[in-house]
Design an enzyme around this catalytic site. Structure first.
Site, PDB file in Angstrom:
ATOM      1  N   ASN A  21      -2.668  -6.959  -4.569  1.00  0.00           N
ATOM      2  CA  ASN A  21      -3.177  -5.704  -4.012  1.00  0.00           C
ATOM      3  C   ASN A  21      -2.072  -4.655  -4.110  1.00  0.00           C
ATOM      4  O   ASN A  21      -1.124  -4.686  -3.334  1.00  0.00           O
ATOM      5  CB  ASN A  21      -3.598  -5.914  -2.550  1.00  0.00           C
ATOM      6  N   TRP A  22      -2.246  -3.731  -5.069  1.00  0.00           N
ATOM      7  CA  TRP A  22      -1.189  -2.740  -5.305  1.00  0.00           C
ATOM      8  C   TRP A  22      -1.296  -1.525  -4.387  1.00  0.00           C
ATOM      9  O   TRP A  22      -0.494  -0.584  -4.514  1.00  0.00           O
ATOM     10  CB  TRP A  22      -1.205  -2.294  -6.771  1.00  0.00           C
ATOM     11  N   LYS A  23      -2.290  -1.505  -3.517  1.00  0.00           N
ATOM     12  CA  LYS A  23      -2.445  -0.402  -2.555  1.00  0.00           C
ATOM     13  C   LYS A  23      -2.309   0.943  -3.294  1.00  0.00           C
ATOM     14  O   LYS A  23      -2.774   1.071  -4.415  1.00  0.00           O
ATOM     15  CB  LYS A  23      -1.431  -0.545  -1.426  1.00  0.00           C
ATOM     16  N   HIS A  63     -10.455  -4.760   3.608  1.00  0.00           N
ATOM     17  CA  HIS A  63      -9.017  -4.933   3.851  1.00  0.00           C
ATOM     18  C   HIS A  63      -8.663  -4.280   5.189  1.00  0.00           C
ATOM     19  O   HIS A  63      -9.233  -3.245   5.552  1.00  0.00           O
ATOM     20  CB  HIS A  63      -8.211  -4.297   2.709  1.00  0.00           C
ATOM     21  N   GLU A 102      -6.319  -2.448   6.116  1.00  0.00           N
ATOM     22  CA  GLU A 102      -5.925  -1.026   6.043  1.00  0.00           C
ATOM     23  C   GLU A 102      -7.153  -0.128   5.899  1.00  0.00           C
ATOM     24  O   GLU A 102      -7.174   0.992   6.410  1.00  0.00           O
ATOM     25  CB  GLU A 102      -4.924  -0.816   4.893  1.00  0.00           C
ATOM     26  N   GLU A 138      -6.270 -12.710   6.451  1.00  0.00           N
ATOM     27  CA  GLU A 138      -5.084 -11.857   6.515  1.00  0.00           C
ATOM     28  C   GLU A 138      -4.837 -11.465   7.961  1.00  0.00           C
ATOM     29  O   GLU A 138      -5.389 -10.450   8.439  1.00  0.00           O
ATOM     30  CB  GLU A 138      -5.311 -10.603   5.666  1.00  0.00           C
ATOM     31  N   GLY A 172       2.516  -6.727   5.522  1.00  0.00           N
ATOM     32  CA  GLY A 172       3.575  -5.743   5.310  1.00  0.00           C
ATOM     33  C   GLY A 172       4.667  -5.774   6.363  1.00  0.00           C
ATOM     34  O   GLY A 172       5.481  -4.861   6.445  1.00  0.00           O
ATOM     35  N   SER A 175       2.521 -11.012   3.936  1.00  0.00           N
ATOM     36  CA  SER A 175       3.934 -11.213   3.624  1.00  0.00           C
ATOM     37  C   SER A 175       4.213 -12.477   2.803  1.00  0.00           C
ATOM     38  O   SER A 175       5.210 -13.167   3.030  1.00  0.00           O
ATOM     39  CB  SER A 175       4.765 -11.199   4.919  1.00  0.00           C
ATOM     40  N   GLY A 190       0.454  -8.308  -1.241  1.00  0.00           N
ATOM     41  CA  GLY A 190       0.682  -6.866  -1.314  1.00  0.00           C
ATOM     42  C   GLY A 190       2.052  -6.572  -1.900  1.00  0.00           C
ATOM     43  O   GLY A 190       2.265  -6.611  -3.108  1.00  0.00           O
ATOM     44  N   GLY A 191       3.023  -6.323  -1.024  1.00  0.00           N
ATOM     45  CA  GLY A 191       4.363  -5.888  -1.444  1.00  0.00           C
ATOM     46  C   GLY A 191       4.972  -6.715  -2.567  1.00  0.00           C
ATOM     47  O   GLY A 191       5.506  -6.152  -3.538  1.00  0.00           O
TER      48      GLY A 191
HETATM   49  C1  PEP Z   1      -2.102  -7.096   1.654  1.00  0.00           C
HETATM   50  O1  PEP Z   1      -1.970  -5.908   1.388  1.00  0.00           O
HETATM   51  O2  PEP Z   1      -3.226  -7.605   1.603  1.00  0.00           O
HETATM   52  C2  PEP Z   1      -0.919  -7.867   2.037  1.00  0.00           C
HETATM   53  C3  PEP Z   1      -1.086  -9.119   2.355  1.00  0.00           C
HETATM   54  O3  PEP Z   1       0.277  -7.197   2.014  1.00  0.00           O
HETATM   55  P1  PEP Z   1       1.742  -7.886   2.142  1.00  0.00           P
HETATM   56  O4  PEP Z   1       1.763  -9.056   1.169  1.00  0.00           O
HETATM   57  O5  PEP Z   1       2.672  -6.811   1.764  1.00  0.00           O
HETATM   58  O6  PEP Z   1       1.880  -8.361   3.551  1.00  0.00           O
END
Ligand code: PEP
Length: 252
Positions: free
Chosen positions: A9-11, A95, A97, A167, A173, A213, A234-235
């Site tokens: 997930n590149w947001k 998601h 967010e 999640e 994040g 994470s 994500g990150g």
């Molecule tokens: C996400 O955006 O779904 C996510 C899990 O982010 P991160 O891996 O950065 O916690």
């Protein structure tokens, strides 16, 4: 046997050029006969370039959200038919967010899920509790509500493409991951709630990803559990080496 799936997930990161450059590096890092699926979720403007860049590889491209209708006066939205037209095969739904900043609710998750299935887009439905809900002992209730409303009115004969992602909001994040025990317990609960709505056969075959994470050094311990079928990252998915390491370390 559930095939592991790794979703990036590149947001709101990466231009079309940056997305293409990631893919050019990443495709050579994936072991050619990997048993896992990899799906990238670039921002909307990077979808066409990304679809073009993965051509000839096993990597798939999905959108980070969509509207449930095909067309209409909904400024700023993207429809499922538009996603199909640029070559998307997957879509993220609900998601945290989107829920937190853009008023996504369990009801709109349900509308989007039905629309994705009707358009043959593979949906990844995100669920997960806030820290206060976990601390109040409400994790199971929250997950039950999110899963049951998401699946309301879904015909089991159409439901096999559905993927869930657990999640926990407190792990997204933040650098704070669930322990393998927390992840496995939550995934078992989600599988039970899927069984309550769609039946035990579908619950057994539905993939449930862990997200929050995930990094190369914790991916193996979080994803090689009985009820965890991959990761939504994500990150750590923004760098091709790091995402490839996650796929490599957690394909079990
Ligand atoms: C996400 O955006 O779904 C996510 C899990 O982010 P991160 O891996 O950065 O916690």
């Amino acid at each position: 046997m559930r095939q592991h799936l790794f979703a990036a997930n590149w947001k709101m990161y990466k231009t079309p050029e940056e997305s293409t450059s990631f893919i050019q590096t990443f495709k050579d890092l994936l072991p050619p006969a990997t048993k896992a699926e990899a799906v990238l979720f670039p921002s909307t403007t990077s979808l066409p370039a990304s679809v073009q860049a993965v051509s000839g590889t096993s990597i798939a491209i999905g959108a980070q959200t969509m509207h449930w209708l095909d067309a209409g006066a909904y400024t700023g939205e993207t429809s499922p038919t538009m996603l199909l037209a640029v070559g998307c095969t997957h879509v993220l739904i609900g998601h945290s967010e989107r829920r937190q900043y853009f008023n996504e609710t369990d009801t709109t998750v349900n509308l989007k899920l039905k629309s994705a299935l009707a358009h043959s887009l593979i949906p990844i439905v995100c669920v997960g509790e806030h820290l206060a809900e976990r601390e109040a002992g409400r994790t199971s209730n929250v997950l039950e509500l999110q899963v049951s409303i998401a699946l309301e009115g879904i015909d089991p004969s159409t439901a096999s493409p559905i993927v869930f992602a657990y999640e926990p909001v407190w792990a997204i994040g933040t650098g704070r991951t669930a322990t393998p025990e927390i992840a496995e317990d939550a995934h078992k609960l989600i599988r039970r709630f899927i069984a309550d709505t769609l039946g035990s056969d579908l619950a057994h075959t539905t993939r449930i990803l862990y997200g929050g994470s995930v990094k190369p050094d914790n991916a193996g311990s979080l994803c090689c559990l009985e009820d965890v079928d991959g990761a939504l990252v994500g990150g750590a998915s923004l760098d091709p080496n790091s995402f490839a390491d996650i796929v490599r370390n957690a394909t079990c």
